[in-house]
Write an enzyme that holds these catalytic residues in place. Structure first.
Site, mmCIF file in Angstrom:
data_model
loop_
_atom_site.group_PDB
_atom_site.id
_atom_site.type_symbol
_atom_site.label_atom_id
_atom_site.label_comp_id
_atom_site.label_asym_id
_atom_site.label_seq_id
_atom_site.Cartn_x
_atom_site.Cartn_y
_atom_site.Cartn_z
ATOM 1 N N ASP A 43 1.762 -6.691 -51.737
ATOM 2 C CA ASP A 43 2.548 -6.561 -50.508
ATOM 3 C C ASP A 43 3.991 -6.129 -50.771
ATOM 4 O O ASP A 43 4.914 -6.501 -50.032
ATOM 5 C CB ASP A 43 2.524 -7.869 -49.699
ATOM 6 C CG ASP A 43 1.112 -8.274 -49.330
ATOM 7 O OD1 ASP A 43 0.282 -7.362 -49.104
ATOM 8 O OD2 ASP A 43 0.831 -9.477 -49.285
ATOM 9 N N LYS A 53 3.635 -0.865 -51.225
ATOM 10 C CA LYS A 53 3.001 0.264 -51.922
ATOM 11 C C LYS A 53 2.518 1.317 -50.934
ATOM 12 O O LYS A 53 2.602 2.508 -51.196
ATOM 13 C CB LYS A 53 1.789 -0.235 -52.735
ATOM 14 C CG LYS A 53 2.148 -1.230 -53.805
ATOM 15 C CD LYS A 53 0.914 -1.776 -54.481
ATOM 16 C CE LYS A 53 0.026 -2.605 -53.587
ATOM 17 N NZ LYS A 53 0.609 -3.885 -53.140
ATOM 18 N N GLY A 111 -4.082 -4.723 -47.945
ATOM 19 C CA GLY A 111 -3.642 -4.377 -46.599
ATOM 20 C C GLY A 111 -2.355 -3.591 -46.735
ATOM 21 O O GLY A 111 -1.358 -4.109 -47.216
ATOM 22 N N HIS A 112 -2.408 -2.326 -46.413
ATOM 23 C CA HIS A 112 -1.245 -1.457 -46.593
ATOM 24 C C HIS A 112 -0.791 -0.955 -45.233
ATOM 25 O O HIS A 112 -1.523 -0.238 -44.563
ATOM 26 C CB HIS A 112 -1.601 -0.284 -47.514
ATOM 27 C CG HIS A 112 -2.079 -0.735 -48.866
ATOM 28 N ND1 HIS A 112 -2.783 0.080 -49.710
ATOM 29 C CD2 HIS A 112 -1.949 -1.922 -49.513
ATOM 30 C CE1 HIS A 112 -3.066 -0.583 -50.824
ATOM 31 N NE2 HIS A 112 -2.574 -1.803 -50.721
ATOM 32 N N GLN A 144 -2.970 -4.564 -54.592
ATOM 33 C CA GLN A 144 -2.512 -5.837 -55.170
ATOM 34 C C GLN A 144 -1.287 -5.599 -56.067
ATOM 35 O O GLN A 144 -0.498 -4.729 -55.760
ATOM 36 C CB GLN A 144 -3.659 -6.538 -55.931
ATOM 37 C CG GLN A 144 -4.749 -7.101 -55.026
ATOM 38 C CD GLN A 144 -5.775 -6.078 -54.605
ATOM 39 O OE1 GLN A 144 -6.304 -5.348 -55.431
ATOM 40 N NE2 GLN A 144 -6.086 -6.017 -53.335
HETATM 41 P P1 GDP Z 1 1.512 -3.170 -49.595
HETATM 42 O O1 GDP Z 1 0.308 -4.044 -49.563
HETATM 43 O O2 GDP Z 1 2.204 -3.192 -50.918
HETATM 44 O O3 GDP Z 1 1.247 -1.779 -49.128
HETATM 45 O O4 GDP Z 1 2.541 -3.821 -48.576
HETATM 46 P P2 GDP Z 1 2.197 -4.307 -47.075
HETATM 47 O O5 GDP Z 1 2.008 -3.095 -46.219
HETATM 48 O O6 GDP Z 1 1.120 -5.324 -47.093
HETATM 49 O O7 GDP Z 1 3.522 -5.097 -46.714
HETATM 50 C C1 GDP Z 1 4.752 -4.475 -46.659
HETATM 51 C C2 GDP Z 1 5.300 -4.605 -45.217
HETATM 52 O O8 GDP Z 1 6.677 -4.290 -45.217
HETATM 53 C C3 GDP Z 1 4.660 -3.630 -44.254
HETATM 54 O O9 GDP Z 1 4.609 -4.237 -42.994
HETATM 55 C C4 GDP Z 1 5.623 -2.445 -44.234
HETATM 56 O O10 GDP Z 1 5.613 -1.732 -43.008
HETATM 57 C C5 GDP Z 1 6.936 -3.141 -44.409
HETATM 58 N N1 GDP Z 1 7.943 -2.386 -45.158
HETATM 59 C C6 GDP Z 1 7.783 -1.526 -46.206
HETATM 60 N N2 GDP Z 1 8.992 -1.136 -46.664
HETATM 61 C C7 GDP Z 1 9.920 -1.758 -45.921
HETATM 62 C C8 GDP Z 1 11.350 -1.786 -45.938
HETATM 63 O O11 GDP Z 1 12.015 -1.159 -46.764
HETATM 64 N N3 GDP Z 1 11.968 -2.582 -45.016
HETATM 65 C C9 GDP Z 1 11.273 -3.308 -44.104
HETATM 66 N N4 GDP Z 1 11.974 -4.051 -43.254
HETATM 67 N N5 GDP Z 1 9.938 -3.307 -44.053
HETATM 68 C C10 GDP Z 1 9.261 -2.558 -44.966
HETATM 69 P P1 IMO Z 2 -2.138 -5.566 -51.241
HETATM 70 O O1 IMO Z 2 -2.829 -4.324 -51.787
HETATM 71 C C1 IMO Z 2 -1.396 -9.822 -51.543
HETATM 72 C C2 IMO Z 2 -4.608 -12.284 -53.216
HETATM 73 C C3 IMO Z 2 -5.296 -13.270 -52.313
HETATM 74 C C4 IMO Z 2 -5.660 -14.349 -53.320
HETATM 75 C C5 IMO Z 2 -6.017 -13.557 -54.558
HETATM 76 C C6 IMO Z 2 -7.499 -13.310 -54.753
HETATM 77 O O2 IMO Z 2 -1.984 -5.564 -49.781
HETATM 78 O O3 IMO Z 2 -0.897 -5.822 -52.004
HETATM 79 P P2 IMO Z 2 -9.271 -11.738 -53.533
HETATM 80 O O4 IMO Z 2 -9.702 -11.667 -52.106
HETATM 81 O O5 IMO Z 2 -8.710 -10.467 -54.074
HETATM 82 O O6 IMO Z 2 -10.334 -12.302 -54.440
HETATM 83 O O7 IMO Z 2 -8.069 -12.838 -53.539
HETATM 84 O O8 IMO Z 2 -5.344 -12.311 -54.431
HETATM 85 N N1 IMO Z 2 -4.605 -10.877 -52.738
HETATM 86 C C7 IMO Z 2 -3.527 -10.256 -52.262
HETATM 87 N N2 IMO Z 2 -2.281 -10.724 -52.019
HETATM 88 N N3 IMO Z 2 -1.689 -8.526 -51.333
HETATM 89 C C8 IMO Z 2 -2.912 -8.035 -51.592
HETATM 90 O O9 IMO Z 2 -3.209 -6.733 -51.528
HETATM 91 C C9 IMO Z 2 -3.915 -8.926 -52.042
HETATM 92 N N4 IMO Z 2 -5.220 -8.804 -52.369
HETATM 93 C C10 IMO Z 2 -5.614 -9.992 -52.800
HETATM 94 O O10 IMO Z 2 -4.436 -13.733 -51.314
HETATM 95 O O11 IMO Z 2 -4.518 -15.122 -53.614
HETATM 96 MG MG MG Z 3 -0.473 -5.622 -48.457
#
Ligand code: GDP
Ligand code: IMO
Ligand code: MG
Length: 424
Positions: free
Chosen positions: A13, A16, A40-41, A223
């Site tokens: 999270d 990416k 979840g991206h 991840q």
């Molecule tokens: P990922 O799993 O690494 O792709 O990250 P996620 O999408 O799960 O979580 C990142 C969250 O932060 C998402 O809701 C993005 O829209 C948001 N986000 C990404 N970059 C920024 C930033 O520079 N500032 C803010 N405020 N939000 C951001």
């Molecule tokens: P992104 O790509 C954050 C965590 C779960 C749990 C552990 C194992 O959005 O960064 P799993 O279902 O993979 O066997 O769970 O890994 N986890 C993540 N945490 N971002 C993710 O993906 C994750 N994918 C798995 O919460 O602790």
């Molecule tokens: Mg994510």
């Protein structure tokens, strides 16, 4: 750079999705190399917000071929649903290619994931319950069913029946669940075969050809480093290899093909699920990070645990991934804090640790040693040039560069594509 790996440096999270989408603007092929719909991206394009789980974030750039590599695990129902969601919002998914060697997530994987977590009770990992662990477990024990098996109904049926014999024993006798029947699963999955057939390709060959033609390729990790099965905080990890080494295996290319390894780091840090987290803030500062940063999971909606940036962990990520540079995200969130802290070491069991401890036992005992920086208390979300950032924000970034030994080449100050600063 022709071939770039985008890798999470923390517990996932990090943003990416946003960074991959951004770089995809000038890319030809974007491939996910591991994980499944545990990821979840969130990607924001103009006024639109897309939550992607399995399809590479590059899908939102029309010239990109999005590819799901052999290292991924695919839940076909989720994939087809995600494709339908994208199509309904005007995104062309016809270019998507999926490796026939990717393993399938089967209904019993999901059921086992949930049952095992329940059985673990207080020791549970806090998985996403998407069947990820059980699917990779079958892959490595060589009982897995691959996407290509769907196209030979006889083989698929045989493999499924063999697998079910074993899984039903586990489900019924150990986990106290109802038996699962083969026929409904066969019907369901063979139906997916028809829908997925046009997208299945030799993706290792596809990427090889793209590299040889000098095309721009992105390998998108899900991840993060600390969730890596080998290098993460085992056993509180996922069941694949998000680190950069995993990109070669999960895409089917050699390490010499990789030119750039871009580590995505949030300006603070978060974790979903269980496991050690030395800089976790269980106080109002942590609550404020959750509130301002919107730190709730894209997949499960769970509240993310938050804390200050951990330089010990970040330097570890530089090392195990061979990072070339860093994309620092969510710097705008720190605008709301008077003082900003950075963890520079851990105290545990009477010792100071400046390297990430290999012993799980030690990691649980770690007390973070902080350095404190003044905050900037000013909105930076519309800043587009490094020189226009407040002095304190520039110092924070320069500190990260000095202590990791690599450059922060991208700074993100908001979710949208435009809220980004590039540095030379
Ligand atoms: P990922 O799993 O690494 O792709 O990250 P996620 O999408 O799960 O979580 C990142 C969250 O932060 C998402 O809701 C993005 O829209 C948001 N986000 C990404 N970059 C920024 C930033 O520079 N500032 C803010 N405020 N939000 C951001
Ligand atoms: P992104 O790509 C954050 C965590 C779960 C749990 C552990 C194992 O959005 O960064 P799993 O279902 O993979 O066997 O769970 O890994 N986890 C993540 N945490 N971002 C993710 O993906 C994750 N994918 C798995 O919460 O602790
Ligand atoms: Mg994510």
């Amino acid at each position: 750079m022709p071939v770039t790996v985008v890798v999470g440096t923390q517990w996932g999270d990090e943003g990416k999705g946003k960074i991959t989408d951004l770089l995809s603007d000038s890319a030809d092929l974007v491939m996910r190399y591991q994980g499944g719909n545990n990821a979840g991206h969130t990607v924001v394009v103009g006024k639109e917000r897309f939550a992607l789980t399995l399809i590479p974030s590059g899908v939102l750039s029309p010239q990109v071929t999005p590819v799901i590599g052999n290292g991924c695990v695919v839940d076909p129902a989720v994939l087809l649903e995600e494709m339908a969601m994208l199509r309904s919002r005007g995104v062309d998914t016809s270019r998507l290619r999926i490796s026939g060697n990717a393993h399938l997530i089967m209904p019993y994987h999901r059921k086992l994931d949930a049952a095992i977590e329940r059985y673990l009770g207080r020791q549970q990992i806090g998985t996403t319950k998407r069947g990820i662990g059980p699917a990779y477990q079958d892959k490595f024990s060589r009982h897995g069913i691959r996407l290509q098996d769907l196209f030979d109904p006889k083989i698929f049926t045989q493999k499924l029946e063999t697998a079910l014999k074993n899984k039903n024993k586990l489900l019924v006798k150990i986990y106290n669940q109802l038996e699962m029947l083969a026929d409904p699963i066969i019907d369901e999955y063979l139906h997916y075969a028809d829908e997925l057939r046009p997208y299945v390709a030799d993706t290792s060959l596809l990427i090889w050809e793209a590299i040889n033609e000098g095309k721009q390729v992105i390998l998108e990790g899900a991840q993060g480093t600390l969730l890596d099965i080998d290098h993460g905080t085992y056993p509180f990890v996922t069941s694949s290899s998000p680190t950069a080494g995993g990109a070669t295996i999960g895409a089917g290319i050699g390490p010499k093909s990789i030119d750039r390894v871009l580590g995505v780091a949030k300006a603070y840090i978060s974790r979903v699920g269980s496991g050690p987290f030395p800089t976790e803030l269980q106080d109002e500062i942590g609550d404020k990070m959750v509130a301002i940063g919107g730190e709730y999971g894209t997949v499960t909606g769970r509240r993310r645990r938050c804390g200050w940036l951990d330089m010990v962990a970040l330097r570890y990520a530089v090392r195990v991934n061979g990072l070339t540079d860093i994309a620092l995200t969510k710097l705008d969130v720190l605008s709301h804090f008077d003082k900003i802290r950075v963890c520079v070491g851990y105290d545990a069991l009477g010792e100071r640790h400046e390297e990430f401890p290999r012993q799980q036992r030690t990691l649980y005992k770690c007390q973070p040693v902080y350095e404190e920086f003044p905050g900037w208390n000013e909105d930076i979300s519309s800043v587009r040039q490094f020189k226009d950032l407040p002095k304190e924000a520039r110092q924070y970034i320069q500190y990260i560069e000095e202590h990791t030994g690599i450059g922060v080449s991208i700074i993100s100050v908001g979710p949208s594509r435009s809220a980004t600063l590039f540095r030379d």
